[in-house]
Design a protein around this motif. Structure first.
Motif, short mmCIF file in Angstrom:
data_model
loop_
_atom_site.label_atom_id
_atom_site.label_comp_id
_atom_site.label_asym_id
_atom_site.label_seq_id
_atom_site.Cartn_x
_atom_site.Cartn_y
_atom_site.Cartn_z
N ARG A 49 87.27 53.43 -13.02
CA ARG A 49 86.23 54.19 -12.38
C ARG A 49 84.96 53.14 -11.64
NH1 ARG A 49 82.19 55.70 -17.38
NH2 ARG A 49 84.10 57.20 -18.34
N GLU A 50 85.15 54.17 -10.94
CA GLU A 50 84.33 53.97 -9.20
C GLU A 50 82.91 54.33 -8.92
OE1 GLU A 50 87.36 53.03 -6.74
OE2 GLU A 50 87.29 56.15 -6.56
N LEU A 51 82.34 53.48 -8.55
CA LEU A 51 81.15 53.71 -8.11
C LEU A 51 81.42 54.92 -6.68
CD1 LEU A 51 77.59 53.76 -7.88
CD2 LEU A 51 77.63 52.36 -6.03
N VAL A 52 80.74 55.94 -6.20
CA VAL A 52 80.14 56.84 -5.32
C VAL A 52 78.68 56.61 -4.86
CG1 VAL A 52 80.57 58.75 -4.54
CG2 VAL A 52 81.62 58.49 -7.00
N THR B 152 77.00 62.44 1.10
CA THR B 152 75.32 61.79 0.68
C THR B 152 74.54 62.74 -0.29
OG1 THR B 152 75.66 62.81 3.31
CG2 THR B 152 73.64 63.03 1.85
N ILE B 153 74.59 61.71 -1.30
CA ILE B 153 73.71 61.86 -2.21
C ILE B 153 72.33 62.20 -2.21
CG2 ILE B 153 73.31 59.19 -2.27
CD1 ILE B 153 73.44 59.98 -5.79
N SER B 154 71.37 63.11 -2.89
CA SER B 154 70.38 63.91 -3.21
C SER B 154 69.65 63.78 -4.17
CB SER B 154 70.17 64.76 -1.59
OG SER B 154 70.61 65.82 -2.12
N TYR C 261 76.73 53.52 -2.51
CA TYR C 261 77.63 54.62 -1.70
C TYR C 261 78.96 52.64 -1.63
CZ TYR C 261 75.16 57.81 0.34
OH TYR C 261 74.15 58.96 0.65
N GLY C 262 79.80 53.81 -2.69
CA GLY C 262 81.12 53.69 -2.69
C GLY C 262 82.37 53.20 -1.03
N ASP C 263 82.72 51.92 -0.97
CA ASP C 263 83.24 51.54 -0.08
C ASP C 263 83.58 52.58 0.84
OD1 ASP C 263 83.42 48.07 -0.78
OD2 ASP C 263 82.02 49.09 0.12
N TYR D 125 79.91 58.70 -10.32
CA TYR D 125 80.80 57.55 -10.50
C TYR D 125 82.36 59.03 -10.39
CZ TYR D 125 78.20 53.48 -11.44
OH TYR D 125 78.06 52.27 -11.69
N ARG D 126 83.66 58.26 -10.17
CA ARG D 126 84.82 58.94 -10.80
C ARG D 126 85.45 58.80 -10.66
NH1 ARG D 126 86.65 59.77 -4.35
NH2 ARG D 126 87.56 57.44 -3.79
#
Length: 118
Positions: free
Chosen positions: A45-48, A68-70, A59-61, A37-38
């Motif tokens: 706060r919002e989801l990344v 890219t998450i890994s 992913y957030g819009d 999140y950021r």
């Protein structure tokens, strides 16, 4: 208990790249989802990005294909590769882990600061 430690934040120019890491320790067997999140200075706060279970990726819009998450093979470390960064990406990036399917227990890292200059 679960502890989360982030690293990789810093100052980068617009259009540049940054790679964040989050390592989980402690009772990691209770975790089935990890992500980022950021948070902004005002507290919003919002989801990344988030990995849920074995397959689901969210992913957030605002990401728009730039991030890219890994994760590693042990599934206790997650990464966030950020490309084509914009000044509006400036925030404190917080690692997040949860028992998503069963208890809903959540854990938060202290965050790593990302500053994007123009």
């Amino acid at each position: 208990q679960v502890q989360l430690m982030e690293s990789g934040g810093g100052l980068v120019q617009a259009g540049g790249s940054l790679r964040l890491s989050c390592a989980a320790s402690g009772n990691t067997g209770s975790i089935d989802a990890m992500g980022w999140y950021r948070q902004y200075p005002g507290g919003h706060r919002e989801l990344v990005a988030q990995l849920i279970g074995a397959e689901e990726v969210k992913y957030g819009d605002f990401v728009q294909g730039r991030f890219t998450i890994s994760r590693d093979n042990a599934k206790t470390t997650v990464y966030l590769q950020m490309d084509r960064l914009k000044p509006e990406d400036t925030a404190n990036y917080l690692c997040h882990a949860t028992n998503y399917y069963r208890t809903g227990m959540t854990y938060w890292g202290k965050g790593t600061l990302v500053t994007v200059s123009s």
